[in-house]
Design an enzyme around this catalytic site. Sequence first.
Site, short mmCIF file in Angstrom:
data_model
loop_
_atom_site.label_atom_id
_atom_site.label_comp_id
_atom_site.label_asym_id
_atom_site.label_seq_id
_atom_site.Cartn_x
_atom_site.Cartn_y
_atom_site.Cartn_z
N LYS A 10 0.84 -1.19 0.03
CA LYS A 10 -0.01 -0.18 0.12
C LYS A 10 0.62 1.17 0.03
O LYS A 10 2.02 1.31 0.13
CB LYS A 10 -0.99 -0.10 1.20
N TYR A 50 -12.38 -2.86 -3.73
CA TYR A 50 -13.05 -2.83 -2.46
C TYR A 50 -14.49 -3.04 -2.52
O TYR A 50 -15.10 -2.58 -1.41
CB TYR A 50 -12.35 -1.76 -1.59
N PHE A 58 -15.96 2.67 7.14
CA PHE A 58 -14.43 2.94 6.69
C PHE A 58 -14.22 3.17 5.09
O PHE A 58 -13.22 3.21 4.81
CB PHE A 58 -13.45 2.10 7.52
N ARG A 86 -1.15 -14.34 4.67
CA ARG A 86 -2.04 -13.81 5.75
C ARG A 86 -1.07 -14.03 6.93
O ARG A 86 -1.07 -13.00 7.82
CB ARG A 86 -3.21 -14.28 5.84
N ARG A 103 2.84 -5.99 9.27
CA ARG A 103 1.96 -5.21 9.68
C ARG A 103 2.69 -4.69 11.07
O ARG A 103 2.60 -3.39 11.46
CB ARG A 103 0.61 -5.29 9.79
N ASN A 113 -2.25 0.26 6.59
CA ASN A 113 -1.59 -0.99 7.19
C ASN A 113 -0.69 -1.70 6.30
O ASN A 113 -0.59 -2.96 6.39
CB ASN A 113 -2.87 -1.74 7.54
N HIS A 116 -2.05 -5.44 1.69
CA HIS A 116 -3.38 -6.31 1.50
C HIS A 116 -3.19 -7.59 1.01
O HIS A 116 -2.05 -8.08 0.09
CB HIS A 116 -4.28 -5.45 0.42
N GLU A 127 -9.64 -11.42 -7.15
CA GLU A 127 -8.74 -10.26 -7.09
C GLU A 127 -7.35 -10.07 -8.28
O GLU A 127 -7.02 -9.17 -8.67
CB GLU A 127 -8.28 -10.05 -5.85
P1 CMP Z 1 -7.44 -4.76 3.65
O1 CMP Z 1 -6.64 -6.08 4.00
O2 CMP Z 1 -6.83 -3.97 2.60
O3 CMP Z 1 -8.96 -4.68 3.44
C1 CMP Z 1 -9.73 -3.74 3.52
C2 CMP Z 1 -9.18 -2.66 4.24
O4 CMP Z 1 -9.84 -1.62 4.93
C3 CMP Z 1 -8.20 -3.36 5.51
O5 CMP Z 1 -7.14 -3.78 5.01
C4 CMP Z 1 -7.89 -1.80 6.50
O6 CMP Z 1 -6.85 -1.26 5.87
C5 CMP Z 1 -8.96 -1.18 6.06
N1 CMP Z 1 -9.88 -0.77 7.32
C6 CMP Z 1 -10.35 0.25 7.90
N2 CMP Z 1 -11.08 0.14 8.94
C7 CMP Z 1 -11.41 -1.10 9.07
C8 CMP Z 1 -12.08 -2.01 9.79
N3 CMP Z 1 -12.73 -1.57 11.01
N4 CMP Z 1 -12.24 -3.37 9.44
C9 CMP Z 1 -11.75 -3.79 8.68
N5 CMP Z 1 -10.68 -3.19 7.57
C10 CMP Z 1 -10.63 -1.88 7.91
#
Ligand code: CMP
Length: 140
Positions: A10, A50, A58, A86, A103, A113, A116, A127
């Site tokens: 990211k 997404y 969010f 993961r 992370r 974070n 992904h 994806e």
């Molecule tokens: P990612 O794995 O890219 O998938 C969705 C993203 O939404 C997640 O990582 C986070 O960076 C972001 N995000 C922000 N707030 C939340 C939340 N409360 N729960 C899950 N994902 C979140």
Amino acid sequence: AIERTLSIIKPDAVAKNVIGQIYSRFEGAGLKIIAARMTQLSRAEAEGFYAVHSARPFFKDLVDFMISGPVIIQVLEGENAIAKHRDLMGATDPKKAEKGTIRADFADSIDANAVHGSDAEETAKVEIAYYFPALNVYSR
Ligand code: CMP
């Protein structure tokens, strides 16, 4: 089984100049990078990617963040690649991520974070197809 998974480095991690360190962790765990590209996502691309989160509170912040700078998108291949990836990433919220995970080491917040990764075989397929036409994926 040998699996493929989609990985995104990211904007925060690209800005921190840790692309190589993250790639080393993939390689060290036996995951092979079989397709990769650096890109600046458009709002439409990020929203489409997404889409499953579009009703979440969010969503807007997530999309704003994902288009705030370039990302590196790759397909990783290897034994048990989805779960292995993961494990390397750690929990979505870096405050909850285990020591030594990507992370925990590189992420600043649940939005910024660092990475992904696909969460299951079905999402991995969708994806990967979203970002890579099949012809651009090299498995050897
Ligand atoms: P990612 O794995 O890219 O998938 C969705 C993203 O939404 C997640 O990582 C986070 O960076 C972001 N995000 C922000 N707030 C939340 C939340 N409360 N729960 C899950 N994902 C979140």
